[in-house]
Design an enzyme around this catalytic site. Structure first.
Site, mmCIF file in Angstrom:
data_model
loop_
_atom_site.group_PDB
_atom_site.id
_atom_site.type_symbol
_atom_site.label_atom_id
_atom_site.label_comp_id
_atom_site.label_asym_id
_atom_site.label_seq_id
_atom_site.Cartn_x
_atom_site.Cartn_y
_atom_site.Cartn_z
ATOM 1 N N HIS B 209 40.616 -9.386 -48.334
ATOM 2 C CA HIS B 209 41.082 -8.723 -47.121
ATOM 3 C C HIS B 209 40.353 -7.388 -47.020
ATOM 4 O O HIS B 209 40.537 -6.517 -47.860
ATOM 5 C CB HIS B 209 42.600 -8.509 -47.201
ATOM 6 C CG HIS B 209 43.165 -7.753 -46.041
ATOM 7 N ND1 HIS B 209 44.059 -8.300 -45.149
ATOM 8 C CD2 HIS B 209 42.960 -6.483 -45.623
ATOM 9 C CE1 HIS B 209 44.373 -7.398 -44.234
ATOM 10 N NE2 HIS B 209 43.725 -6.279 -44.497
ATOM 11 N N LYS B 237 50.676 -5.605 -48.865
ATOM 12 C CA LYS B 237 49.695 -4.919 -49.703
ATOM 13 C C LYS B 237 50.402 -4.040 -50.728
ATOM 14 O O LYS B 237 51.416 -3.422 -50.407
ATOM 15 C CB LYS B 237 48.793 -4.044 -48.820
ATOM 16 C CG LYS B 237 48.013 -4.851 -47.792
ATOM 17 C CD LYS B 237 47.504 -3.976 -46.657
ATOM 18 C CE LYS B 237 46.900 -4.840 -45.567
ATOM 19 N NZ LYS B 237 46.692 -4.080 -44.315
ATOM 20 N N GLU B 275 41.397 -5.880 -38.899
ATOM 21 C CA GLU B 275 41.476 -6.598 -40.172
ATOM 22 C C GLU B 275 40.538 -7.796 -40.163
ATOM 23 O O GLU B 275 40.429 -8.508 -39.161
ATOM 24 C CB GLU B 275 42.911 -7.068 -40.420
ATOM 25 C CG GLU B 275 43.883 -5.909 -40.565
ATOM 26 C CD GLU B 275 45.256 -6.323 -41.092
ATOM 27 O OE1 GLU B 275 45.918 -5.473 -41.702
ATOM 28 O OE2 GLU B 275 45.650 -7.487 -40.904
ATOM 29 N N ASN B 291 45.561 -3.885 -35.816
ATOM 30 C CA ASN B 291 46.800 -3.127 -35.852
ATOM 31 C C ASN B 291 46.590 -1.881 -34.996
ATOM 32 O O ASN B 291 45.741 -1.046 -35.307
ATOM 33 C CB ASN B 291 47.169 -2.749 -37.276
ATOM 34 C CG ASN B 291 47.475 -3.975 -38.105
ATOM 35 O OD1 ASN B 291 48.160 -4.891 -37.640
ATOM 36 N ND2 ASN B 291 46.944 -4.034 -39.312
ATOM 37 N N ARG B 293 47.866 0.997 -34.493
ATOM 38 C CA ARG B 293 48.714 2.096 -34.976
ATOM 39 C C ARG B 293 48.077 2.691 -36.217
ATOM 40 O O ARG B 293 47.096 2.172 -36.726
ATOM 41 C CB ARG B 293 50.088 1.541 -35.342
ATOM 42 C CG ARG B 293 49.945 0.389 -36.343
ATOM 43 C CD ARG B 293 51.223 -0.039 -36.975
ATOM 44 N NE ARG B 293 51.134 -1.349 -37.572
ATOM 45 C CZ ARG B 293 50.689 -1.618 -38.798
ATOM 46 N NH1 ARG B 293 50.252 -0.649 -39.561
ATOM 47 N NH2 ARG B 293 50.658 -2.851 -39.252
#
Lengths: 80, 462
Positions: B209, B237, B275, B291, B293
């Site tokens: 990732h 995570k 991501e 994401n 934010r």
């Protein structure tokens, strides 16, 4: 018949149903066997089942659905 | 219009972090709090505070009308959503704007576009960003899913279009499994997100990732390099690094450029993260989601670039242009963050609220601890278990690992079990030291090394 107040095992949020659109695990007046699920306590985003440790008839819930509870706080009353 | 008074619609370490950033910019803060957070550090340190409701998040930190009312009542001109809760809720962003305040984040339209995983994939494709082979969009029914899976090739993942944070994902290895899991996934997605929309993606084995931090002002975007976040448990995570050591320079450049292209294409405003899955054997990266934010692990990017991301997003929200040029952002050294959660590693990571009886925080060059803890603080059971993040920086990965070892040894949190011992054990694992892990590594390691976990717990209990 003796009435027992059962304390909440964990602190968190109490739920009486598995999800908002499903019926309650137990209603007042329902028979309860040892191991029956009474409700869920959400602790830090994880859900823990509250299992009955005494058999009898569920007399009353002392905490509303979706209400905050502390560990040790009386959760429900059972007539055994 | 520069922001004068900022309403913080969140709690815990990120609320405290946002408050610090705002005050450093000369901005007054108004901290929202539920009844369970009245004595929390963010409330104590804010200029003003407003009670927004009872402990349950649904009635406080997720209650849009209560938050808007409190922000208006406090005279705030902007609202920072933090992460989690309403941070990626387009209706909340809209409500903030309709109330005449600034939402510190992208436009509601961008949140909507990138929040729906299927439309985000389509946007990525349009920007020329590689995506994991998958269905072109939402699947109408099982027949459509069968056809799509046939084209993609098994194993495939069934994902909820409205999902996030790793929730609502099922891996199926053949047509039979697809037939049983597809209706279940639909029902689950409908119950969890109020939207039963599903799509399929190829399941890449041994994937890493990686994610790219970006900043945009609605026109121009820059990247702040990437993070490697493969060490996950149940798709959460636990340990993050920057940069990703598995990438060579040309791959890093291509990855980061693709993130900037996509951010500019959607006119991204504020801080965001794209991501990706990285297939090390093919040296190929695939966009998975965005994401919209600030993220939990943003400090590692701050440590390697020297840019304060929270301040930058507040500045942009206040009408500022992105001052930084891409050439201003230099990658320096290596940073690692470990998450300290109130969980007991030896008891299946059982969440463990309680009272902090002792706290000693390590200090020194290249060490940072983002946390809302203090001695005597009682962690409420109503929210997630994150207690803090220990972040270290060194000249290279080996130096960062040494610093983490020293910092972890100096960190004392007593009163509740924490994941500190887990990180100490991971630090000793040769694969972790060597950077040899994928997204499945931690769960395999946990299953194979119960003795290490027992040791980790003993240490946690002390």
């Amino acid at each position: 018949m003796a009435t027992t107040q059962v304390p909440c095992p964990l602190p968190g949020t109490f739920y009486r149903r598995p999800s908002p659109d499903q019926p309650a695990f137990k209603n007042e007046g329902d028979p309860v066997a040892v191991g029956d699920t009474i409700g869920l306590i959400e602790v830090m985003k994880t859900f823990n089942e509250v299992k009955a440790e005494i058999a009898g008839t569920l007399k009353a819930f002392l905490v509303e659905d979706e209400e905050a509870v502390m560990a040790g706080q009386p959760l429900y009353e059972i007539d055994a | 219009m520069p922001i004068g008074r900022l309403f913080i619609a969140n709690r815990g370490e990120i609320a405290y972090r946002i408050g610090r950033a705002a005050r450093a910019m000369g901005i007054e803060t108004v901290q929202a709090f539920s009844k369970a957070d009245a004595d929390s550090l963010p409330v104590r340190h804010a200029d003003h505070a407003r009670l927004i409701g009872p402990p349950q998040a649904a009635k406080s930190y997720l209650a849009i009308p209560a938050l808007i009312e409190a922000a208006k009542d406090a005279g705030a001109d902007a609202v920072h959503p933090g992460y989690g809760f309403l941070a990626e809720n387009a209706a909340f962003a809209e409500a903030v704007e309709e109330a005449g305040m600034i939402f510190v984040g992208p436009s509601p339209a961008t949140i909507r576009l990138m929040g729906d995983k299927a439309s985000a994939r389509a946007a990525a494709k349009a920007a020329g960003v590689p995506t994991v082979p998958g269905s072109p969009g939402r699947l109408e029914d099982l027949e459509a899913a069968r056809a799509a899976a046939e084209t993609i090739g098994y194993p495939v993942m069934i994902k909820a279009a409205a999902g996030g944070g790793g929730r609502g994902i099922r891996i199926v290895k053949d047509e039979t499994e697809l037939a049983t899991q597809f209706p279940l996934a639909h029902a689950e997605a409908k119950a969890a997100f109020g939207d039963g929309g599903l799509y399929l993606e190829a399941f890449i084995t041994n994937a890493r990732h990686v994610e790219v931090q970006i900043l945009g002002d609605g026109e121009r975007a820059i990247h702040l390099f990437e993070r490697e976040c493969s060490l996950q448990r149940r798709r959460q995570k636990v340990w993050e690094e920057a940069p990703a050591s598995c990438l060579d320079a040309p791959t890093r450049a291509a990855l980061c450029a693709s993130a900037v292209a996509l951010a500019e294409r959607v006119a991204y405003r504020g801080a965001g993260t794209l991501e990706y899955l990285y297939d090390a054997t093919r040296q190929a990266f695939y966009f998975i989601e965005m994401n919209t934010r600030i993220q939990v692990e943003h400090p590692v990017s701050e440590m390697i670039t020297g840019v304060d991301l929270v301040q930058a997003m507040i500045e942009i929200a206040g009408g500022g242009r992105l001052e930084l040029q891409q050439s201003d952002v230099k990658l320096k050294g290596h940073a690692i963050e470990v998450r300290l959660n109130a969980e007991d590693p030896a008891r299946g990571f059982l969440p463990s609220p309680g009272t902090i009886t002792r706290l000693i925080v390590p200090e020194g060059q290249g060490i940072r601890f983002d946390s809302h803890l203090f001695e005597g603080y009682t962690i409420p059971p109503f929210y997630d278990s994150l207690l803090g993040k220990l972040i270290v920086h060194g000249d290279d990965r080996a130096a960062a690992l040494r610093r983490l070892e020293a910092a972890l040894a100096g960190l004392v949190i007593e009163g509740v079990p924490t994941t500190r011992g887990l990180h100490a054990a991971l630090l000793a694992a040769p694969d972790v030291r060597g950077g040899r892990f994928d997204t499945g590594y931690l769960e395999r390691w946990l299953a194979a090394e119960p003795s290490r976990l027992a040791a980790a717990t003993e240490e946690a209990i002390q």
